[in-house]
Scaffold this motif. Structure first.
Motif, PDB file in Angstrom:
ATOM      1  N   ILE A  10       0.830  -1.208   0.000  1.00 20.28           N
ATOM      2  CA  ILE A  10       0.000   0.000   0.000  1.00 20.28           C
ATOM      3  C   ILE A  10       0.871   1.268   0.000  1.00 20.28           C
ATOM      4  CG2 ILE A  10      -1.569   1.405   1.425  1.00 20.28           C
ATOM      5  CD1 ILE A  10      -3.098  -0.798   0.089  1.00 20.28           C
ATOM      6  N   SER A  11       0.634   2.103  -0.998  1.00 17.28           N
ATOM      7  CA  SER A  11       1.288   3.416  -1.045  1.00 17.28           C
ATOM      8  C   SER A  11       0.224   4.492  -1.198  1.00 17.28           C
ATOM      9  CB  SER A  11       2.269   3.507  -2.219  1.00 17.28           C
ATOM     10  OG  SER A  11       3.336   2.605  -2.023  1.00 17.28           O
ATOM     11  N   MET A  51      -4.400   4.872   8.844  1.00 18.73           N
ATOM     12  CA  MET A  51      -5.685   4.650   9.502  1.00 18.73           C
ATOM     13  C   MET A  51      -6.845   5.027   8.582  1.00 18.73           C
ATOM     14  SD  MET A  51      -6.704   3.509  12.290  1.00 18.73           S
ATOM     15  CE  MET A  51      -6.793   3.850  13.997  1.00 18.73           C
ATOM     16  N   ASN A  52      -6.696   6.129   7.838  1.00 23.91           N
ATOM     17  CA  ASN A  52      -7.770   6.558   6.934  1.00 23.91           C
ATOM     18  C   ASN A  52      -7.986   5.551   5.810  1.00 23.91           C
ATOM     19  OD1 ASN A  52      -8.198   8.833   8.450  1.00 23.91           O
ATOM     20  ND2 ASN A  52      -6.983  10.173   7.135  1.00 23.91           N
ATOM     21  N   LEU A  57     -11.674   5.715   4.413  1.00 22.39           N
ATOM     22  CA  LEU A  57     -11.929   7.145   4.272  1.00 22.39           C
ATOM     23  C   LEU A  57     -11.029   7.727   3.196  1.00 22.39           C
ATOM     24  CD1 LEU A  57     -11.915   7.894   8.103  1.00 22.39           C
ATOM     25  CD2 LEU A  57     -13.941   7.796   6.639  1.00 22.39           C
ATOM     26  N   ASP A  58     -10.039   6.950   2.788  1.00 18.45           N
ATOM     27  CA  ASP A  58      -9.084   7.391   1.773  1.00 18.45           C
ATOM     28  C   ASP A  58      -8.722   6.147   0.951  1.00 18.45           C
ATOM     29  OD1 ASP A  58      -7.287   8.937   0.333  1.00 18.45           O
ATOM     30  OD2 ASP A  58      -5.734   8.899   1.890  1.00 18.45           O
ATOM     31  N   THR A  59      -8.275   6.396  -0.272  1.00 16.96           N
ATOM     32  CA  THR A  59      -7.957   5.295  -1.187  1.00 16.96           C
ATOM     33  C   THR A  59      -6.455   5.284  -1.463  1.00 16.96           C
ATOM     34  OG1 THR A  59      -9.911   6.178  -2.262  1.00 16.96           O
ATOM     35  CG2 THR A  59      -8.956   4.226  -3.227  1.00 16.96           C
ATOM     36  N   ASP A  71     -12.168  -7.239  -1.259  1.00 17.50           N
ATOM     37  CA  ASP A  71     -11.259  -6.291  -1.895  1.00 17.50           C
ATOM     38  C   ASP A  71     -11.928  -4.913  -1.916  1.00 17.50           C
ATOM     39  OD1 ASP A  71      -9.676  -4.752  -3.521  1.00 17.50           O
ATOM     40  OD2 ASP A  71      -9.472  -6.260  -5.097  1.00 17.50           O
ATOM     41  N   VAL A  72     -11.359  -3.977  -1.169  1.00 15.90           N
ATOM     42  CA  VAL A  72     -11.984  -2.655  -1.017  1.00 15.90           C
ATOM     43  C   VAL A  72     -12.120  -1.934  -2.364  1.00 15.90           C
ATOM     44  CG1 VAL A  72     -11.661  -0.360   0.012  1.00 15.90           C
ATOM     45  CG2 VAL A  72     -11.315  -2.406   1.402  1.00 15.90           C
ATOM     46  N   ALA A  73     -11.136  -2.145  -3.253  1.00 21.24           N
ATOM     47  CA  ALA A  73     -11.169  -1.467  -4.563  1.00 21.24           C
ATOM     48  C   ALA A  73     -12.373  -1.907  -5.393  1.00 21.24           C
ATOM     49  CB  ALA A  73      -9.871  -1.743  -5.320  1.00 21.24           C
ATOM     50  N   LYS A  74     -12.925  -3.087  -5.083  1.00 26.10           N
ATOM     51  CA  LYS A  74     -14.050  -3.608  -5.866  1.00 26.10           C
ATOM     52  C   LYS A  74     -15.399  -3.310  -5.215  1.00 26.10           C
ATOM     53  CE  LYS A  74     -11.547  -7.271  -8.237  1.00 26.10           C
ATOM     54  NZ  LYS A  74     -10.767  -8.389  -7.690  1.00 26.10           N
ATOM     55  N   MET A  75     -15.363  -2.668  -4.068  1.00 22.93           N
ATOM     56  CA  MET A  75     -16.625  -2.384  -3.378  1.00 22.93           C
ATOM     57  C   MET A  75     -17.255  -1.105  -3.934  1.00 22.93           C
ATOM     58  SD  MET A  75     -15.343  -3.509   0.392  1.00 22.93           S
ATOM     59  CE  MET A  75     -16.643  -2.782   1.344  1.00 22.93           C
TER      60      MET A  75
END
Ligand code: ADP
Ligand code: MG
Length: 241
Positions: A10-11, A51-52, A57-59, A71-75
């Motif tokens: 994650i970046s 944390m965000n 709250l942030d991508t 997978d959060v990107a697919k939600m």
């Protein structure tokens, strides 16, 4: 069973004109159910950014994030709002309570979005306030409560939906050391009861209450260790069940 949180590479890059700032730089982290994790690091190391992203709250700019097996990107937006509203509970340094609203109504607020009836909202909010030791303060507004009591109301609000993970960014940052210990005793009792806790702090004595410490520097994890948590001693007399 999959981990509650699984992040790979994650970046998070902020672009300001020609310059790039890597607030997070290739973070890998897995958090299992029941853990209590303190995220540490000096100011600007990326704690809030991490944390965000954990709290949706942030991508991230790159990398993969799986939360509660998804997978959060697919939600979709709606799915994200549902997860945030019901399965994650948030606690902030500045409490973020509605100032003209009673403790009971502040705590009941997240239940409105779940379509609970007025009666159910009242009952569940009262139960959550009892859990944080504030059964006698349900009709007080925030200005009638001490800082520690306000943070306990905020924790009750985070709990009322029975979330899987409680995420707290500097929950003791606005409190004196005695009140901080009270709040940490409460959070520890929640972990004992099965909640998963992720908290951000820059204070070593607060991180000592967690079972795992992750240290960030310049957006990278430089340390990730497990420890026997110090037991926080409460002075407040609130019984957290
Ligand atoms: P911490 O919570 O550890 O103090 P943050 O995650 O807030 O650190 O910030 C990490 C880095 O990212 C810092 O250098 C900060 O200035 C930068 N940063 C945070 N938010 C933004 C933003 N919205 N725009 C540009 N830079 C940001
Ligand atoms: Mg921060």
């Amino acid at each position: 069973m999959s981990a509650l949180i699984e992040m790979r590479g994650i970046s998070r890059v902020y672009r300001m004109g020609d310059t790039e700032l890597r607030a997070l730089d290739g973070v890998d982290v897995t958090i299992e159910r029941g853990e209590s994790v303190a995220i540490m690091g000096t100011s600007g190391s990326g704690k809030s950014t991490l944390m965000n992203i954990m709290g949706c709250l942030d991508t991230p700019t790159s990398g993969t994030y799986s939360l509660l097996g998804q997978d959060v990107a697919k939600m979709t937006r709606t799915e994200l709002a549902q997860v945030r509203g019901a399965r994650l509970g948030f606690v902030f340094q500045s409490f973020n309570l509605l100032s003209r609203t009673t403790a009971l109504d502040n705590v009941a607020l997240p239940l409105i979005y779940q379509g609970a009836s007025a009666r159910e909202r009242r009952e569940r909010a009262a139960a959550a306030l009892a859990t944080v030791g504030l059964a006698e303060r349900t009709h007080h507004v925030p200005s009638e409560l001490s800082g520690g009591q306000q943070q306990r109301v905020a924790i009750a609000r985070a709990l009322v939906t029975k979330p899987e993970i409680i995420m707290a960014d500097e929950p003791t940052g606005a409190l004196d050391s005695k009140t901080s210990a009270d709040v940490m005793a409460l959070l520890q009792s929640l972990v004992d009861g099965g909640f998963t806790l992720i908290l951000v702090t820059h204070e070593a004595d607060i991180a000592a209450y967690a079972g795992r410490v992750i240290v960030l520097r310049d957006g990278k994890i430089i340390e990730d260790r497990r420890q026997t948590p110090v037991r926080a001693v409460s002075h407040a007399g609130g019984v957290a069940a």
